[in-house]
Design a protein around this motif. Structure first.
Motif, PDB file in Angstrom:
ATOM      1  N   MET A   8       0.816  -1.213   0.000  1.00 65.23           N
ATOM      2  CA  MET A   8       0.000   0.000   0.000  1.00 65.23           C
ATOM      3  C   MET A   8       0.855   1.271   0.000  1.00 65.23           C
ATOM      4  SD  MET A   8      -2.722  -1.759   0.019  1.00 65.23           S
ATOM      5  CE  MET A   8      -3.913  -0.418  -0.070  1.00 65.23           C
ATOM      6  N   GLY A   9       2.165   1.127  -0.037  1.00 64.87           N
ATOM      7  CA  GLY A   9       3.047   2.291   0.009  1.00 64.87           C
ATOM      8  C   GLY A   9       3.368   2.830  -1.369  1.00 64.87           C
ATOM      9  N   GLY A  10       3.407   4.163  -1.507  1.00 63.99           N
ATOM     10  CA  GLY A  10       3.786   4.779  -2.775  1.00 63.99           C
ATOM     11  C   GLY A  10       2.617   5.378  -3.525  1.00 63.99           C
ATOM     12  N   ASP A  11       2.946   6.123  -4.569  1.00 67.22           N
ATOM     13  CA  ASP A  11       1.932   6.842  -5.344  1.00 67.22           C
ATOM     14  C   ASP A  11       1.085   5.914  -6.218  1.00 67.22           C
ATOM     15  OD1 ASP A  11       3.110   9.116  -4.288  1.00 67.22           O
ATOM     16  OD2 ASP A  11       4.395   9.435  -6.045  1.00 67.22           O
ATOM     17  N   HIS A  12       1.621   4.761  -6.581  1.00 62.55           N
ATOM     18  CA  HIS A  12       0.924   3.878  -7.529  1.00 62.55           C
ATOM     19  C   HIS A  12       0.583   2.522  -6.912  1.00 62.55           C
ATOM     20  CE1 HIS A  12       2.023   6.963 -10.337  1.00 62.55           C
ATOM     21  NE2 HIS A  12       3.312   6.710 -10.221  1.00 62.55           N
ATOM     22  N   ALA A  13       0.381   2.526  -5.606  1.00 62.06           N
ATOM     23  CA  ALA A  13      -0.006   1.277  -4.928  1.00 62.06           C
ATOM     24  C   ALA A  13      -1.529   1.127  -5.005  1.00 62.06           C
ATOM     25  CB  ALA A  13       0.438   1.332  -3.468  1.00 62.06           C
ATOM     26  N   PRO A  14      -2.035  -0.119  -5.062  1.00 60.86           N
ATOM     27  CA  PRO A  14      -1.229  -1.341  -5.067  1.00 60.86           C
ATOM     28  C   PRO A  14      -0.905  -1.887  -6.465  1.00 60.86           C
ATOM     29  CG  PRO A  14      -3.511  -1.905  -4.715  1.00 60.86           C
ATOM     30  CD  PRO A  14      -3.466  -0.406  -4.854  1.00 60.86           C
TER      31      PRO A  14
END
Length: 337
Positions: A8-14
């Motif tokens: 779930m981490g980051g701009d483009h998760a998942p």
């Protein structure tokens, strides 16, 4: 080996995280655990063909966002994908964790949950720095510690050297201390003290290096505090992007330029690839008692895949254990002051 990924981490998760895990699974035999909201991750996995026994989902109900205060989020969002992953590493349920999430929370979680390697005062972020035509260097620190003591810079140099030897196979990596001049007398009191300590160490220390020398690959391990390191990285990233955009603009002006661009297209793609952070894997958080890798918040599937593949030798070559073994030598150098 058990590889945990913050799903779930980051701009483009998942979706980019899951895609990268699937692509990596085709190249490795190790188990991959994607941590996060099970329904969202499984919906993404269902889009691909993969070995069900190799990629598993670990449910975590909460998410630490980029806007969350790092320390508070780690302490209160105990069922977040990041905290759950860190606890898996701590409890021996995973051998490494990769996250594209909140950098401050990753660092805070590494400190609070995994803890420091005994004898290491401050963990640091080690980031690969592309050297055009020559591979890469490693910058330590690139953002974790804005202010440092001379002993911290000695620690950064030691940990960076071990990482370069163990993970990238560079024997006796050259270590340079970023300064405003190459002379020993240059710089702040901290830098002069660090130079003295590094000169006494067994590292392959080449002395002070200026920022203009860094892009030329003057050394394998670039040592600096996190403030300087972060500025160098962001300036380099912005300059590289501007140059590539300018080249693209020049090659699309007129018929002759377009023909020239067509003839040079392969070389231009190679140059763009050398600037591409996604090719170099994750940035290790060196100094914590667990294998923890930070990848760019905007990481795509290729960056996730490479972080997984290039994170494997970090575990296999016992980098953390070797750093632990080096602490005694560091203490001898600093105590002789």
């Amino acid at each position: 080996m058990r590889i945990a990924i913050d799903g779930m981490g980051g701009d483009h998760a998942p979706f980019e995280i899951v895609k990268g895990c699937v692509e990596a699974s085709k190249k490795i035999e190790h188990d991959i655990y994607i941590i996060g909201r099970e329904d969202e991750i499984q919906n993404e996995l269902d889009k691909y063909t993969y070995r069900k026994e190799q990629i598993k989902v670990v449910h975590a109900s909460d998410v630490i966002t980029m806007e969350d205060a790092p320390v508070k989020a780690v302490r209160t969002k105990t069922d977040s994908s990041l905290v759950r992953g860190l606890n898996m590493v701590k409890n021996g349920e995973a051998d490494l964790l990769i996250s594209a999430g909140n950098s401050g929370a990753i660092m805070a979680g590494g400190l609070f949950i995994l803890g420091r390697i005994p004898g290491i005062d401050r963990p640091a972020i080690a980031t690969t720095y592309p050297i055009l035509g020559k591979g890469m260097s490693l910058m330590v620190d690139s953002g974790a510690n804005a202010e440092c003591k001379p002993t911290n810079l000695l620690e950064f140099a030691t940990m960076g050297s071990i990482y370069m030897e163990r993970v990238f196979g560079i024997q006796k990596p050259k270590v340079g201390l970023v300064n405003i001049g190459t002379e020993e007398s240059k710089g702040t009191t901290v830098l002069k003290g660090a130079h003295e300590l590094l000169a006494k160490s067994r590292l392959n220390f080449i002395g002070n290096v200026e920022a203009r020398q860094v892009p030329n690959g003057v050394c394998d391990v670039i040592v600096c505090d996190g403030f300087v390191g972060n500025v160098i990285l962001k300036l380099t990233e912005g300059l590289a992007w501007s140059i590539l955009q300018l080249i693209k603009k020049k090659f699309t002006q007129g018929l002759r330029s377009k023909i020239g661009a067509l003839l040079l297209s392969n070389k231009l793609k190679e140059m763009k690839q050398e600037f591409d952070y996604s090719e170099y894997g994750g940035a290790p958080i060196l100094g914590v008692k667990g294998v923890l890798l930070k990848i760019h918040g905007s990481s795509n599937a290729n960056a996730v895949k490479n972080a997984i593949i290039k994170g494997i030798p970090y575990v296999e070559n016992r980098v953390i254990e070797v750093i632990q073994d080096s602490v005694l030598e560091l203490e001898e150098i600093t105590q002789s002051e």
